[in-house]
Design a protein around this motif. Structure first.
Motif, PDB file in Angstrom:
ATOM      1  N   ASN A 128       0.799  -1.228   0.000  1.00  0.00           N
ATOM      2  CA  ASN A 128       0.000   0.000   0.000  1.00  0.00           C
ATOM      3  C   ASN A 128       0.827   1.272   0.000  1.00  0.00           C
ATOM      4  OD1 ASN A 128      -2.614  -1.187   0.031  1.00  0.00           O
ATOM      5  ND2 ASN A 128      -2.367  -1.671   2.201  1.00  0.00           N
ATOM      6  N   THR A 129       2.118   1.173   0.321  1.00  0.00           N
ATOM      7  CA  THR A 129       2.935   2.373   0.378  1.00  0.00           C
ATOM      8  C   THR A 129       3.002   3.046  -0.990  1.00  0.00           C
ATOM      9  OG1 THR A 129       4.726   0.759   0.358  1.00  0.00           O
ATOM     10  CG2 THR A 129       4.411   2.002   2.360  1.00  0.00           C
ATOM     11  N   THR A 176      -2.794 -12.962   1.491  1.00  0.00           N
ATOM     12  CA  THR A 176      -2.382 -11.568   1.638  1.00  0.00           C
ATOM     13  C   THR A 176      -3.570 -10.763   2.144  1.00  0.00           C
ATOM     14  OG1 THR A 176      -2.975 -10.899  -0.620  1.00  0.00           O
ATOM     15  CG2 THR A 176      -0.775 -11.846  -0.291  1.00  0.00           C
ATOM     16  N   PHE A 177      -3.269  -9.704   2.890  1.00  0.00           N
ATOM     17  CA  PHE A 177      -4.304  -8.891   3.536  1.00  0.00           C
ATOM     18  C   PHE A 177      -4.078  -7.407   3.238  1.00  0.00           C
ATOM     19  CE2 PHE A 177      -3.589 -12.784   5.871  1.00  0.00           C
ATOM     20  CZ  PHE A 177      -4.869 -13.295   6.047  1.00  0.00           C
ATOM     21  N   GLN A 178      -3.618  -7.130   2.031  1.00  0.00           N
ATOM     22  CA  GLN A 178      -3.323  -5.756   1.654  1.00  0.00           C
ATOM     23  C   GLN A 178      -4.553  -4.859   1.741  1.00  0.00           C
ATOM     24  OE1 GLN A 178      -2.126  -5.329  -2.427  1.00  0.00           O
ATOM     25  NE2 GLN A 178      -1.642  -3.149  -2.244  1.00  0.00           N
ATOM     26  N   HIS A 179      -5.716  -5.389   1.428  1.00  0.00           N
ATOM     27  CA  HIS A 179      -6.910  -4.557   1.302  1.00  0.00           C
ATOM     28  C   HIS A 179      -7.888  -4.702   2.471  1.00  0.00           C
ATOM     29  CE1 HIS A 179      -5.470  -3.605  -2.642  1.00  0.00           C
ATOM     30  NE2 HIS A 179      -5.511  -4.860  -3.018  1.00  0.00           N
ATOM     31  N   ARG A 210     -12.572   2.882   2.530  1.00  0.00           N
ATOM     32  CA  ARG A 210     -11.523   2.311   1.669  1.00  0.00           C
ATOM     33  C   ARG A 210     -10.188   2.154   2.389  1.00  0.00           C
ATOM     34  NH1 ARG A 210     -10.859   5.841  -3.463  1.00  0.00           N
ATOM     35  NH2 ARG A 210      -9.292   4.223  -3.815  1.00  0.00           N
ATOM     36  N   PHE A 211     -10.065   2.701   3.585  1.00  0.00           N
ATOM     37  CA  PHE A 211      -8.769   2.793   4.255  1.00  0.00           C
ATOM     38  C   PHE A 211      -8.275   1.410   4.686  1.00  0.00           C
ATOM     39  CE2 PHE A 211      -6.159   6.202   6.255  1.00  0.00           C
ATOM     40  CZ  PHE A 211      -5.170   5.390   6.793  1.00  0.00           C
ATOM     41  N   PRO A 212      -7.129   0.936   4.167  1.00  0.00           N
ATOM     42  CA  PRO A 212      -6.606  -0.376   4.586  1.00  0.00           C
ATOM     43  C   PRO A 212      -5.924  -0.294   5.947  1.00  0.00           C
ATOM     44  CG  PRO A 212      -5.105   0.623   3.018  1.00  0.00           C
ATOM     45  CD  PRO A 212      -6.280   1.571   3.143  1.00  0.00           C
ATOM     46  N   LEU A 213      -6.016  -1.367   6.699  1.00  0.00           N
ATOM     47  CA  LEU A 213      -5.289  -1.425   7.967  1.00  0.00           C
ATOM     48  C   LEU A 213      -3.788  -1.419   7.729  1.00  0.00           C
ATOM     49  CD1 LEU A 213      -4.946  -1.968  11.037  1.00  0.00           C
ATOM     50  CD2 LEU A 213      -5.127  -4.403  10.497  1.00  0.00           C
ATOM     51  N   ASP A 275      -7.355 -11.063   0.749  1.00  0.00           N
ATOM     52  CA  ASP A 275      -7.597 -10.395  -0.523  1.00  0.00           C
ATOM     53  C   ASP A 275      -8.345 -11.268  -1.521  1.00  0.00           C
ATOM     54  OD1 ASP A 275      -6.333  -8.089   0.393  1.00  0.00           O
ATOM     55  OD2 ASP A 275      -4.356  -8.768  -0.275  1.00  0.00           O
ATOM     56  N   ALA A 276      -8.424 -12.575  -1.223  1.00  0.00           N
ATOM     57  CA  ALA A 276      -9.203 -13.479  -2.077  1.00  0.00           C
ATOM     58  C   ALA A 276     -10.609 -13.697  -1.526  1.00  0.00           C
ATOM     59  CB  ALA A 276      -8.486 -14.827  -2.213  1.00  0.00           C
TER      60      ALA A 276
END
Length: 409
Positions: A128-129, A176-179, A210-213, A275-276
């Motif tokens: 996310n960076t 993955t937990f990007q979102h 929309r803000f990701p952790l 993310d899936a």
């Protein structure tokens, strides 16, 4: 005696014992060399500071064999020879081209007299960076720049992550937990605009939708060690600084660490989705290793009190207390803020501004039962050691833990 006092007293004894034993050690660096035939697997984390200020710059630097910093980072890895290592602050490049270049031009070439190192397995993914949010997240009246990205960065992928492994990574089972959205964590520590009467209102409802952790990402990578699955849980929470009284970065750092603490507790991670779209946390009893620059010290620094204790004190988690005489000696030589710290300098992993911050323990490798730590350490050669020339490879030092993996063939 309170818990903090007990920690300080215990650690002070450890430091005294270690410093007394320094004269009996061949060198601080020799202690980091793996023991042949021990059966242990070395897990490590290293914030290598292989980030650049311009998109594409890291790939350009790694595409030749003469980048001085990359050579030092590679030599640190060649000297410690981890079997599985997370590299934080390695700019993400689509297709893994920067990872391939680092392998080809640096790791697979002996540096400074060290033996070449090869990892047949690697994992990297978007973070996310630097990804523009389109919102004024720092509330300064302007939209744009690193502070208004979903994670601080000047371009997408800056300060990314890479995992290198000698053991297969089950990519089909990776999560993955990007979102994952910050507001979807029950009891999230959302920041508050102290100038209003409304609670937790620093971010608007539209922003929080929309803000990701995760400021970078959280990854659960199953590593197959002799046929036994070990979940490598990696992340790089945002530094708990560079904000104001709302403490938006400190609160996010706290909850990024909390994510893994909930994830490994049966019944505490029903809210989690990857993310899936798969829900839930780690299956009960699965062995894991939490690794990464958590930007949180146990006793010192700017992180929310006990932020790192959320995962340190989770069920089955073991703190092997990796340390180095080099770190203890550096704190004495550098002085400044180090003299005011409550925590033991022997455990420090980051070498920061001695006028304001001082050295801190911010890089963590925390295994779980039934994994058994047999040795651990921080690659921080003593002042005067020939390998102390590698201490400026990054402002962080590599942390390693040797683990016995029950059931591994």
């Amino acid at each position: 005696m309170g818990r903090r006092q007990r920690i300080v007293v215990w650690a002070a004894g450890v430091v005294a014992g270690v410093l007394a034993a320094v004269s009996a050690m061949p060198t601080a660096t020799a202690a980091a060399e793996p023991r042949a035939g021990s059966g242990a697997v070395r897990f490590a984390t290293f914030n290598a500071s292989l980030n650049r200020s311009e998109e594409g710059r890291l790939l350009a630097d790694l595409s030749t064999p003469d980048d001085p910093q990359a050579r030092k980072v590679a030599e640190v890895l060649q000297r410690t020879r981890p079997d599985v290592v997370l590299l934080n602050e390695f700019d993400f490049v689509e297709g893994g081209r920067a990872v391939d270049a680092f392998h080809r031009n640096y790791l697979e070439v002996g540096q400074g007299g060290a033996s070449p190192l090869r990892y047949p397995y690697a994992w990297t993914a978007p973070v996310n960076t630097g990804v523009p949010s389109g919102f004024d997240l720092n509330n300064d009246g302007r939209v744009g720049g690193g502070d208004d990205a979903w994670g601080f960065g000047l371009f997408p992928g800056q300060y990314g992550m890479v995992v290198l492994s000698r053991h297969p990574i089950d990519t089909a089972a990776a999560r993955t937990f990007q979102h994952f959205r910050w507001r979807d964590m029950p009891g999230a520590s959302l920041p508050d605009d102290v100038g209003t009467a409304r609670p937790a209102d620093w971010y608007s409802d539209e922003e929080l939708a929309r803000f990701p952790l995760s400021s970078k990402s959280h990854w659960d990578l199953p590593v197959l060690v002799g046929g036994r699955r070990v979940h490598l849980l990696v992340s790089h929470p945002t530094p708990p600084t560079f904000d104001g009284p709302e403490d938006r970065n400190g609160r996010r750092n706290h909850d990024e660490i909390r994510f893994w603490a909930d994830y490994v507790r049966p019944g505490r991670a029903d809210y989690v989705y990857d993310d899936a779209g798969r829900r839930g946390g780690l299956p009960a009893g699965e062995p894991f290793v939490v690794a990464g620059d958590q930007n949180a010290d146990l006793l010192d620094g700017d992180s929310v009190d006990a932020a790192i204790d959320q995962i340190r004190r989770a069920p089955r988690v073991i703190d092997p207390f990796p340390g180095s005489a080099g770190a203890a000696w550096a704190a004495v030589l550098q002085g400044g803020a180090n003299s005011r710290h409550r925590g033991p300098s022997f455990l420090d992993t980051g070498d920061f501004d001695d006028r304001s911050v001082g050295n801190l323990r911010v890089d963590w490798v925390l295994p779980s039962h039934p994994l058994s730590p047999v040795r651990s350490g921080v690659f921080w050669p003593l002042h005067g050691d020939p390998l102390s020339r590698l201490n400026d490879a990054s402002d962080h030092h590599l942390v390693w833990v040797d683990l016995l993996v029950p059931g591994a063939r």
